[in-house]
Motif scaffolding. Sequence first.
Motif, PDB file in Angstrom:
ATOM      1  N   ARG A 288     -17.006 -28.629   1.097  1.00 56.16           N
ATOM      2  CA  ARG A 288     -17.823 -29.841   1.153  1.00 56.16           C
ATOM      3  C   ARG A 288     -17.122 -30.932   1.977  1.00 56.16           C
ATOM      4  NH1 ARG A 288     -22.812 -32.122   0.777  1.00 56.16           N
ATOM      5  NH2 ARG A 288     -22.949 -33.884  -0.662  1.00 56.16           N
ATOM      6  N   THR A 289     -15.809 -30.962   1.955  1.00 53.71           N
ATOM      7  CA  THR A 289     -15.058 -31.934   2.745  1.00 53.71           C
ATOM      8  C   THR A 289     -15.367 -31.778   4.225  1.00 53.71           C
ATOM      9  OG1 THR A 289     -13.265 -32.092   1.139  1.00 53.71           O
ATOM     10  CG2 THR A 289     -12.727 -32.647   3.424  1.00 53.71           C
ATOM     11  N   TYR A 290     -15.489 -30.552   4.688  1.00 55.40           N
ATOM     12  CA  TYR A 290     -15.720 -30.332   6.123  1.00 55.40           C
ATOM     13  C   TYR A 290     -17.177 -30.549   6.502  1.00 55.40           C
ATOM     14  CZ  TYR A 290     -10.996 -29.032   5.593  1.00 55.40           C
ATOM     15  OH  TYR A 290      -9.657 -29.099   5.284  1.00 55.40           O
ATOM     16  N   ASP A 291     -18.085 -30.426   5.518  1.00 54.49           N
ATOM     17  CA  ASP A 291     -19.458 -30.870   5.762  1.00 54.49           C
ATOM     18  C   ASP A 291     -19.448 -32.374   6.050  1.00 54.49           C
ATOM     19  OD1 ASP A 291     -20.388 -28.303   5.215  1.00 54.49           O
ATOM     20  OD2 ASP A 291     -20.889 -28.773   3.123  1.00 54.49           O
ATOM     21  N   PHE A 292     -18.686 -33.106   5.232  1.00 52.40           N
ATOM     22  CA  PHE A 292     -18.554 -34.556   5.411  1.00 52.40           C
ATOM     23  C   PHE A 292     -17.934 -34.886   6.767  1.00 52.40           C
ATOM     24  CE2 PHE A 292     -15.649 -38.193   5.171  1.00 52.40           C
ATOM     25  CZ  PHE A 292     -16.520 -39.212   4.813  1.00 52.40           C
ATOM     26  N   VAL A 293     -16.825 -34.267   7.086  1.00 55.99           N
ATOM     27  CA  VAL A 293     -16.134 -34.554   8.348  1.00 55.99           C
ATOM     28  C   VAL A 293     -17.042 -34.266   9.531  1.00 55.99           C
ATOM     29  CG1 VAL A 293     -14.196 -33.862   9.835  1.00 55.99           C
ATOM     30  CG2 VAL A 293     -13.845 -34.170   7.367  1.00 55.99           C
ATOM     31  N   ARG A 294     -17.722 -33.133   9.492  1.00 52.07           N
ATOM     32  CA  ARG A 294     -18.602 -32.755  10.606  1.00 52.07           C
ATOM     33  C   ARG A 294     -19.769 -33.733  10.729  1.00 52.07           C
ATOM     34  NH1 ARG A 294     -19.057 -28.216   9.099  1.00 52.07           N
ATOM     35  NH2 ARG A 294     -17.458 -27.210  10.395  1.00 52.07           N
ATOM     36  N   ASP A 295     -20.378 -34.102   9.611  1.00 50.45           N
ATOM     37  CA  ASP A 295     -21.518 -35.025   9.660  1.00 50.45           C
ATOM     38  C   ASP A 295     -21.100 -36.385  10.219  1.00 50.45           C
ATOM     39  OD1 ASP A 295     -23.144 -33.093   8.547  1.00 50.45           O
ATOM     40  OD2 ASP A 295     -23.103 -33.945   6.518  1.00 50.45           O
ATOM     41  N   TYR A 326      -3.644 -27.543   7.841  1.00 52.45           N
ATOM     42  CA  TYR A 326      -4.957 -26.890   7.785  1.00 52.45           C
ATOM     43  C   TYR A 326      -6.056 -27.877   8.167  1.00 52.45           C
ATOM     44  CZ  TYR A 326      -9.025 -24.480   5.786  1.00 52.45           C
ATOM     45  OH  TYR A 326     -10.259 -23.882   5.593  1.00 52.45           O
ATOM     46  N   PHE A 327      -5.985 -29.093   7.600  1.00 54.71           N
ATOM     47  CA  PHE A 327      -7.006 -30.091   7.877  1.00 54.71           C
ATOM     48  C   PHE A 327      -7.011 -30.491   9.349  1.00 54.71           C
ATOM     49  CE2 PHE A 327      -8.419 -34.382   8.587  1.00 54.71           C
ATOM     50  CZ  PHE A 327      -9.660 -34.374   7.981  1.00 54.71           C
ATOM     51  N   VAL A 328      -5.842 -30.776   9.896  1.00 52.50           N
ATOM     52  CA  VAL A 328      -5.768 -31.227  11.293  1.00 52.50           C
ATOM     53  C   VAL A 328      -6.351 -30.177  12.231  1.00 52.50           C
ATOM     54  CG1 VAL A 328      -4.174 -31.728  13.196  1.00 52.50           C
ATOM     55  CG2 VAL A 328      -3.865 -32.832  10.968  1.00 52.50           C
ATOM     56  N   GLY A 329      -6.041 -28.907  11.973  1.00 54.44           N
ATOM     57  CA  GLY A 329      -6.594 -27.846  12.801  1.00 54.44           C
ATOM     58  C   GLY A 329      -8.113 -27.841  12.774  1.00 54.44           C
ATOM     59  N   ARG A 330      -8.687 -27.930  11.575  1.00 54.35           N
ATOM     60  CA  ARG A 330     -10.147 -27.890  11.476  1.00 54.35           C
ATOM     61  C   ARG A 330     -10.790 -29.152  12.043  1.00 54.35           C
ATOM     62  NH1 ARG A 330     -12.923 -25.081   6.329  1.00 54.35           N
ATOM     63  NH2 ARG A 330     -14.676 -25.536   7.735  1.00 54.35           N
ATOM     64  N   ALA A 331     -10.220 -30.320  11.727  1.00 52.99           N
ATOM     65  CA  ALA A 331     -10.835 -31.572  12.167  1.00 52.99           C
ATOM     66  C   ALA A 331     -10.801 -31.714  13.686  1.00 52.99           C
ATOM     67  CB  ALA A 331     -10.141 -32.757  11.504  1.00 52.99           C
ATOM     68  N   THR A 332      -9.684 -31.356  14.310  1.00 51.41           N
ATOM     69  CA  THR A 332      -9.622 -31.483  15.771  1.00 51.41           C
ATOM     70  C   THR A 332     -10.535 -30.473  16.452  1.00 51.41           C
ATOM     71  OG1 THR A 332      -7.589 -30.123  15.796  1.00 51.41           O
ATOM     72  CG2 THR A 332      -7.317 -32.517  15.841  1.00 51.41           C
ATOM     73  N   GLU A 333     -10.703 -29.319  15.860  1.00 52.54           N
ATOM     74  CA  GLU A 333     -11.646 -28.339  16.426  1.00 52.54           C
ATOM     75  C   GLU A 333     -13.084 -28.825  16.295  1.00 52.54           C
ATOM     76  OE1 GLU A 333     -11.283 -25.901  18.312  1.00 52.54           O
ATOM     77  OE2 GLU A 333      -9.151 -25.470  18.145  1.00 52.54           O
ATOM     78  N   ILE A 334     -13.397 -29.523  15.202  1.00 54.98           N
ATOM     79  CA  ILE A 334     -14.745 -30.090  15.055  1.00 54.98           C
ATOM     80  C   ILE A 334     -14.999 -31.100  16.166  1.00 54.98           C
ATOM     81  CG2 ILE A 334     -16.153 -31.627  13.622  1.00 54.98           C
ATOM     82  CD1 ILE A 334     -14.947 -30.189  11.158  1.00 54.98           C
ATOM     83  N   VAL A 335     -14.030 -31.974  16.431  1.00 62.72           N
ATOM     84  CA  VAL A 335     -14.200 -32.952  17.512  1.00 62.72           C
ATOM     85  C   VAL A 335     -14.418 -32.241  18.839  1.00 62.72           C
ATOM     86  CG1 VAL A 335     -13.094 -34.817  18.808  1.00 62.72           C
ATOM     87  CG2 VAL A 335     -12.854 -34.731  16.321  1.00 62.72           C
TER      88      VAL A 335
END
Length: 510
Positions: A288-295, A326-335
């Motif tokens: 759910r955190t990554y749903d939030f980050v992506r949105d 883990y978070f930085v990898g996913r968040a930067t890939e979303i950007v």
Amino acid sequence: MVLTESLPLIPLPNSAVPGEGALRLTDATRVHGEPSSARMLVDAMTRRTGMRLEIAPDASGPASGDIVLRVDPAAGAAEGYRLVIADDAEIVGADSAGLAHGVHTLLQLLREDDDGWALRHAVVSDAPRFAYRGVMLDVARRFFPVDEVRTVIDRAAALKFNHLHLHLSDDQGWRIHIDSWPLLSQRSSTASATGDGSLAGGGCYSRADYSEIVAYAASRHITVVPEIDMPGHTHAIGVAYPELVEAPVMNEHLLDDAARLGHALPEAGVPYTGWGVGHSSLRIREERTYDFVRDVLTELAELTPGPYLHIGGDESLGTSAEDFAYFVGRATEIVSSLGKTPVAWHEAGAAPGLASGTVGQFWGALTPEAAHAAQAARFVERGGRLILSPSDAAYLDMKYDEHFPIGQDWAGVIDVQRAYDWEPVTLLDVPASAIAGVEAPLWTETVRSLADAEQLMHPRLAAVAEVAWSAPGPQRSWASFRERLGAQAPAWRADGIRFHPTPEIPWSDR
């Protein structure tokens, strides 16, 4: 670099040669050429002189004594310009940004004497050293309404900065409405970093507000860089959506600061007004955190035409190293997936999965800790570049001296000379080509008004502007700079800039 000391220009141009005499301004003086720069010039002249110059019709040819503004890509490098003031004045920009920079240079040559207002004769050729020249405004700890942000944009543009980094979220507040997560603007924008538990100073930008800021910045040739700070500095997110954020993690520094300053400790679900850091974290392993980050990042990307989205990444003391990576990898890939370039504070360089091409922002000291230097270098290894914001030289929220009434001193006190006397390309052990530029952040724990912000920014912002714009050389010296800076005082007063008249500088009274 060619300069005669009698030309009081900041930042220092590549070449500036004075001539004999001055171009007198009269009611007959007209401005020709590119409309937006012409309006900017006329408005600034009116503020300074009370004289309203006429903008000539498109078909009207210039007469002797007029001011001509035009763009010619052959005029030089990106954002470059050439200015000639003699019997008339002409500014030729290599692009529209260069033309605007030339206008700001011309305004610095405006002087009043016994015969009225005039422009000093000069020939100036100029272009910036670094492509990225930024100012950061922390609107999370102290909210700045749109009109105040516009003022900050004008101040930055006058010194030839071209990026405005908006720190839109932190533990104390969330400052941008997100349609898909509406409780952020309803519940998480009420507080500020008052320190005393009061909620005064809250606020949130609507989508229309943010778009207005972006458009106004673009009209001043400034690119907005929005930041959503994650996975730490996220207490405010938990006020609206507690399922996304871990319970506060107390650390020794937080406890010591709270006791020393008399601030309350963070409490889950309650707006936080203290100054402590490192206690909050998103729930890293919840999808759910990554749903939030992506949105959130998707909506910001849609509203932001510039190339950058900043995801924070600093002071995540409440997050384990493994979870942080883990978070930085996913968040930067979303950007990256949104077609934007991710930007992150230098700690994010510790993440093995950092997205390729991510830009790092270094906030360590002029003598970097080994870990900070290694984290910054990691961005370069991954194909990214670096923005330099050394906290003990470029942080505008530090005190000028130990007795200054606003600001902090955890990175030391920063007088104007310290803000000026540092060299970006030797700060870290990376190639000079890896330095994208320089940014001056203003954090706002102690700021209660725009006047406070301006005192902290000015005159040190001018020092950082010259570091970012002007190449090193014998003419770019502290002795030269302090004299040229002092000569800005009449124009700054006319423009209503509430600067700190530090005794380091010989301020002119006319």
